[in-house]
Write a protein that holds these residues in place. Structure first.
Motif, PDB file in Angstrom:
ATOM      1  N   ALA A 112      -4.449  11.669 -10.304  1.00 26.32           N
ATOM      2  CA  ALA A 112      -5.199  12.881  -9.953  1.00 26.32           C
ATOM      3  C   ALA A 112      -4.827  14.045 -10.869  1.00 26.32           C
ATOM      4  CB  ALA A 112      -4.934  13.246  -8.507  1.00 26.32           C
ATOM      5  N   TYR A 113      -3.555  14.079 -11.314  1.00 29.37           N
ATOM      6  CA  TYR A 113      -3.096  15.198 -12.140  1.00 29.37           C
ATOM      7  C   TYR A 113      -3.111  14.870 -13.632  1.00 29.37           C
ATOM      8  CZ  TYR A 113      -1.748  17.856  -8.059  1.00 29.37           C
ATOM      9  OH  TYR A 113      -1.783  18.584  -6.908  1.00 29.37           O
ATOM     10  N   GLU A 114      -3.555  13.673 -14.005  1.00 27.75           N
ATOM     11  CA  GLU A 114      -3.516  13.270 -15.401  1.00 27.75           C
ATOM     12  C   GLU A 114      -4.763  13.784 -16.115  1.00 27.75           C
ATOM     13  OE1 GLU A 114      -0.786  12.181 -16.558  1.00 27.75           O
ATOM     14  OE2 GLU A 114      -1.579  11.871 -18.557  1.00 27.75           O
ATOM     15  N   ASN A 166       0.803  -1.232   0.000  1.00 29.42           N
ATOM     16  CA  ASN A 166       0.000   0.000   0.000  1.00 29.42           C
ATOM     17  C   ASN A 166       0.834   1.278   0.000  1.00 29.42           C
ATOM     18  OD1 ASN A 166      -2.333  -1.448   0.018  1.00 29.42           O
ATOM     19  ND2 ASN A 166      -2.460  -1.515   2.248  1.00 29.42           N
ATOM     20  N   SER A 167       2.104   1.160   0.330  1.00 28.03           N
ATOM     21  CA  SER A 167       2.956   2.352   0.339  1.00 28.03           C
ATOM     22  C   SER A 167       3.057   2.982  -1.049  1.00 28.03           C
ATOM     23  CB  SER A 167       4.357   2.011   0.819  1.00 28.03           C
ATOM     24  OG  SER A 167       4.294   1.308   2.014  1.00 28.03           O
ATOM     25  N   GLU A 220      -2.040   7.329  -6.965  1.00 34.50           N
ATOM     26  CA  GLU A 220      -3.170   8.258  -6.886  1.00 34.50           C
ATOM     27  C   GLU A 220      -2.780   9.676  -7.285  1.00 34.50           C
ATOM     28  OE1 GLU A 220      -4.463   7.786  -2.910  1.00 34.50           O
ATOM     29  OE2 GLU A 220      -5.418   5.874  -3.325  1.00 34.50           O
ATOM     30  N   ASN A 221      -1.596  10.109  -6.811  1.00 29.67           N
ATOM     31  CA  ASN A 221      -1.162  11.465  -7.144  1.00 29.67           C
ATOM     32  C   ASN A 221      -0.937  11.621  -8.637  1.00 29.67           C
ATOM     33  OD1 ASN A 221      -0.926  13.544  -5.202  1.00 29.67           O
ATOM     34  ND2 ASN A 221       0.397  12.181  -4.056  1.00 29.67           N
ATOM     35  N   ASN A 256       0.491   3.316  -3.070  1.00 31.62           N
ATOM     36  CA  ASN A 256      -0.790   3.930  -3.448  1.00 31.62           C
ATOM     37  C   ASN A 256      -0.735   5.447  -3.616  1.00 31.62           C
ATOM     38  OD1 ASN A 256      -1.459   1.325  -3.082  1.00 31.62           O
ATOM     39  ND2 ASN A 256      -3.122   1.663  -1.631  1.00 31.62           N
ATOM     40  N   PRO A 257      -0.117   6.194  -2.677  1.00 31.62           N
ATOM     41  CA  PRO A 257      -0.103   7.647  -2.861  1.00 31.62           C
ATOM     42  C   PRO A 257       0.523   8.077  -4.191  1.00 31.62           C
ATOM     43  CG  PRO A 257       0.604   7.108  -0.654  1.00 31.62           C
ATOM     44  CD  PRO A 257       0.502   5.814  -1.402  1.00 31.62           C
ATOM     45  N   SER A 317     -11.945   8.812 -12.704  1.00 30.00           N
ATOM     46  CA  SER A 317     -11.845   8.145 -11.403  1.00 30.00           C
ATOM     47  C   SER A 317     -11.043   6.862 -11.571  1.00 30.00           C
ATOM     48  CB  SER A 317     -13.239   7.838 -10.850  1.00 30.00           C
ATOM     49  OG  SER A 317     -13.841   6.844 -11.642  1.00 30.00           O
ATOM     50  N   TRP A 318     -10.772   6.196 -10.474  1.00 34.48           N
ATOM     51  CA  TRP A 318     -10.003   4.959 -10.573  1.00 34.48           C
ATOM     52  C   TRP A 318     -10.318   4.039  -9.396  1.00 34.48           C
ATOM     53  CZ3 TRP A 318      -7.731   9.735  -9.679  1.00 34.48           C
ATOM     54  CH2 TRP A 318      -7.274   9.941  -8.378  1.00 34.48           C
ATOM     55  N   THR A 319     -10.031   2.776  -9.583  1.00 30.93           N
ATOM     56  CA  THR A 319     -10.188   1.799  -8.503  1.00 30.93           C
ATOM     57  C   THR A 319      -8.915   0.980  -8.434  1.00 30.93           C
ATOM     58  OG1 THR A 319     -12.480   1.633  -9.198  1.00 30.93           O
ATOM     59  CG2 THR A 319     -11.747   0.026  -7.565  1.00 30.93           C
ATOM     60  N   LEU A 320      -8.331   0.932  -7.255  1.00 33.25           N
ATOM     61  CA  LEU A 320      -7.098   0.166  -7.089  1.00 33.25           C
ATOM     62  C   LEU A 320      -7.469  -1.286  -6.757  1.00 33.25           C
ATOM     63  CD1 LEU A 320      -5.233   2.721  -4.824  1.00 33.25           C
ATOM     64  CD2 LEU A 320      -4.745   2.294  -7.203  1.00 33.25           C
ATOM     65  N   ASN A 338       6.414   8.523 -13.178  1.00 35.85           N
ATOM     66  CA  ASN A 338       6.455   8.797 -11.747  1.00 35.85           C
ATOM     67  C   ASN A 338       6.979   7.617 -10.926  1.00 35.85           C
ATOM     68  OD1 ASN A 338       5.692  11.497 -11.651  1.00 35.85           O
ATOM     69  ND2 ASN A 338       3.557  10.956 -11.981  1.00 35.85           N
TER      70      ASN A 338
END
Lengths: 674, 125
Positions: free
Chosen positions: B53-55, B42-43, B49-50, B45-46, B60-63, B91
């Motif tokens: 979020a900027y793309e 899970n480390s 997501e980041n 995930n940020p 939306s998205w689902t992990l 990234n």
């Protein structure tokens, strides 16, 4: 005060619920799983594992301020106070534990930096955009870096080329037409070798006199070019090498609005001007010897040339500095380790001064200054022993011996640090240590040159010597899974055995410099609370009480230009993924004693509020930010006494206790390529 | 005092209004599944997501950690799954078709670095 606190509290309570709900909506839209780790913006934090009390201001924290340079990077830190040295040069000075920044050791990547003549001026030489973090440690520091840290250490970390963006461009413009450009270029040749080239330039194009309409510029015309090239090499066997070379050129002139630099030494129009050139180099290398021991070397050299004039007075300083430090680290057992080393510092300061502030003044020149040339060779040896019982108890005892060739003194510096964590996240720290510093009469007090005071140096100034001790308590309360309350309280006492005392209270027309005769001490109590009323919204509330006294002509008085108390309130809010970010900082500055002077400001200054705020919008590759400094538009009325007759005894531009610039709007743009 | 209260109020209102935006699913919305073989815990995930979020064009998205993939709802007029995958790799996230940017991998949490460099190691968190 009460009203303000109540209003703040009510607003927080009233809106606390709303954004939390709004965020839930966004979270649902993204259908994040429950175990998702939240990305947290951390602007400032207390380093819990460190043995010294260490507050770290991160690059994210600096992005919430218009940090043109280091002097402007402490606005949201309660530990460090920032003020102007006088009303014409625009130079900023910091205070740590109630004492001026010269008593705290400034370090660049753990190597002593900006000392000697560069200490008071140097904050302007470090662009805020180059910094990755600033860590402020209070109390006597480690013996590894010399004997000079009296009130604490401020360590700067520049961006690291192996981690930083490939290219960053920052453009800044404010409402007084001050322009700035910063460009950073990082290149990784391979996994081992990387380099960074950072440039910075600033120029202000407008002469402004909003303040008091006294015919003097509020801020001098300034041009600065600053360039850094750094290299990093990491070998697979653990060898590590970092080198940096920096060159700064700065030219500034100010004074009366019509003044031009060519009018230098003209006795009908008052002007201030100065050029500073500084070259700085360091290299540090680390070699692992085996699993339990390593060897490190630090070498730095710098050259600074400063040429300035204040009205008809001249000041010129040249400083050559060389520093070498060799450290050997070894783990002795499961709980103990030691560091030992030798160091050598060579510093050659050549100060030239010709002070002729007004017609008929007592001329002060190098002939009166017994040590116009000060050459110090300081060889030293040190050792430090650390006992670490898990995370519960750590203690470090250090001792160093140095010989100072200029003062012919054998200097013994003991330091002791304790850290005790009886229960998880309850941390108690204590420290005590001795410190020394070679004072520079003019460089440490150059604001005096912007006044008509006659300068007198009484006797031979000895090395400054002090003891500092303090305790600190830190506790983090976990409110929920990802919300905490952070609490820090500390008390520090500094007692000087000898100090260079600038007595401005004997007469408004004279400045007497002498060794300390009597007591000089500082007591500082500070408390910080950081809370998160709701997700992504952080509030920092801090308060500080200063009791700083010094003996002037046998009378124990409050030290001038030190606030009796100070308060700080910082709000930081960001939307999910930091697309929008809002920062609002409010400083409450208490009264400070002003020395006896010719202006209308005497006795204690009035308390005032200083506010600054910024809104940042982040895009995929860029950030756009707008902000306001000095929102309440509070400025010191008539900061320049005798502005009508600058070449007379009634002129004094050194009495500065409040902001000199009115409300200021700024706009900036950052562009990054990963 | 009034001034301070006003600025406080203004800041909080601004903050609230920005985060209160609701999103409707646009007409050209499509879903793509992007495989992330380097996802270890899970480390990471940020970072994912980041990036998303900027793309541009990402709605939306689902992990999905179990299958090591992310299901992204995107606007086909504005972006393509390939562009999204490329952005993740830039990234520091290893994807099915692109290697992770080594500079960005250095910024990842320590445990996520080897797997995103392409090494067959799992951190076990």
């Amino acid at each position: 005060m009460k009203k303000f606190a109540i209003i703040a509290f009510v607003i927080l309570l009233a809106v606390g619920e709303f954004p939390a709900k709004a965020q839930d909506t966004v979270t649902k839209a993204k259908t994040l799983p429950a175990f998702s780790i939240r990305h947290k913006l951390e602007c400032r934090f207390q380093k819990l594992s460190s043995i010294e009390q260490n507050e770290v201001i991160t690059a994210d924290g600096l992005k919430g301020l218009a940090c043109c340079n280091l002097g402007e990077s402490f606005e949201n830190s309660a530990s460090v106070d920032v003020g102007y040295s006088d009303a014409v040069t625009g130079c900023k000075q910091i205070q740590l534990l109630g004492l001026t920044g010269i008593y705290s050791q400034m370090m660049l990547e753990n190597i002593p930096f900006l000392r000697g003549v560069a200490a008071p001026y140097g904050l302007g030489f470090v662009p805020g955009q180059w910094l990755e973090s600033i860590s402020v440690s209070k109390g006597a520091g480690t013996v590894k870096n010399g004997y000079e840290s009296i009130t604490g250490c401020i360590n700067l970390e520049f961006e690291k080329p192996q981690r930083g963006n490939r290219f960053t461009l920052n453009l800044y413009e404010n409402s007084d037409l001050k322009s700035e450009i910063t460009a950073k270029l990082n290149h990784r040749f391979n996994d081992n070798l990387s380099t960074g080239l950072y440039v910075f330039g600033t120029k202000n194009l407008l002469r402004v006199d909003h303040l008091g309409h006294d015919g003097f510029m509020d801020f001098p015309m300034q041009t600065q070019a600053n360039i850094v090239n750094r290299w990093l090499y990491q070998a697979d066997n653990g060898f590590h090498s970092i080198s940096l070379i920096n060159y700064v050129y700065e030219n500034r002139f100010g004074g009366q609005m019509e003044f031009q630099p060519e009018m230098w030494k003209n006795d009908s129009i008052y002007g201030f001007g100065g050029t500073t050139k500084r070259l700085h180099f360091f290299t540090k290398n680390g070699f692992p010897i085996n699993d339990k021991s390593s060897l490190g070397t630090q070498i730095s050299a710098s050259y600074i040339h400063q040429d300035a004039f204040y009205g008809k007075s001249d000041y010129c300083a040249k400083e050559k500095n060389f520093y070498a430090n060799i450290l050997y680290d070894r783990e002795l057992g499961a709980f103990t380790s030691m560091t030992a080393g030798i160091s050598m510092r060579y510093s050659d300061i050549d100060e030239g001064i010709y002070s002729d502030p007004y017609l008929g003044a007592l001329i002060f020149s190098n002939d009166t200054l017994a040590w116009g040339q000060m050459c110090e060779v300081v060889p030293g040896v040190f050792g430090e022993y650390t006992l670490k019982l898990g995370t519960i108890f750590t203690t470090t005892a250090g001792l160093r011996y140095d010989y100072n060739s200029f003062f012919h003194r054998h200097l013994i510096t003991p330091r002791l640090h304790l850290r005790w964590e009886p229960v998880e996240t309850y941390i108690i720290r204590a420290s005590i240590g001795r410190g020394f510093r070679a004072a520079n009469v003019i460089a440490d007090n150059f604001g005096i040159l912007a006044s008509s005071r006659n300068i007198h140096v009484l006797g031979n100034i000895d090395i400054e010597e002090s003891w500092n001790g303090g305790v600190n308590f830190t506790k983090n309360f976990q409110l929920s899974k990802d919300r905490t309350i952070k609490l820090t309280a500390d008390y520090y006492h500094t007692e000087f055995v000898n100090q260079l005392v600038a007595d401005l209270d004997a007469s408004p027309f004279e400045a007497y410099f002498n060794n300390l005769e009597g007591r000089s001490f500082s007591d500082v109590v500070q408390m910080d609370v950081t809370i998160e009323p709701f997700r992504n919204f952080e509030v920092t509330l801090a308060g500080k009480l200063n009791n700083v006294k010094c003996t002037y002509h046998n009378v124990l008085m409050d030290k001038p230009y030190t606030s009796k108390w100070r308060g700080l309130l910082v709000f930081t809010y960001h939307t999910p993924f930091e697309k929008w970010r809002f920062d609002l900082t409010t400083q409450l500055n208490g009264p400070m004693r002003l020395p006896l002077n010719v202006s209308e400001h005497n006795g204690y200054s009035k308390p005032y509020i200083y506010m600054l705020g910024q809104v940042t919008r982040k895009f995929k590759h860029s950030d756009l930010y707008v902000g306001i400094e000095n929102i309440t538009n509070y400025v010191q009325p008539h900061p320049i006494a005798g502005y009508q007759t600058p070449f007379s005894q009634s002129f004094d531009a050194s009495v500065v206790y409040a902001p000199l610039m009115g409300r200021l709007f700024y706009l900036g743009f950052r562009y990054n390529i990963r | 005092m009034k001034k301070i209260a006003f600025f406080l109020f203004l800041t909080v209102i601004l903050c609230s209004s920005v985060s209160a935006q609701k999103k409707k699913l646009p007409a050209d919305a499509q879903t793509a599944k992007i495989n992330l073989p380097g996802w270890c815990c899970n480390s990471l995930n940020p970072t994912i997501e980041n990036t998303l979020a900027y793309e541009r064009g990402v709605v939306s998205w689902t992990l999905d950690k179990e299958h090591k993939c992310v299901a992204v709802v995107y606007r086909s007029k504005k972006t393509t799954p390939d562009k999204i995958e490329k952005a993740l790799s830039e990234n520091g996230v290893l994807t099915e078709h692109y290697k992770a940017n080594p500079r960005a991998v250095k910024d990842l949490p320590k445990c996520c670095q080897p797997s995103n460099r392409g090494e067959n190691v799992q951190c076990g968190h």
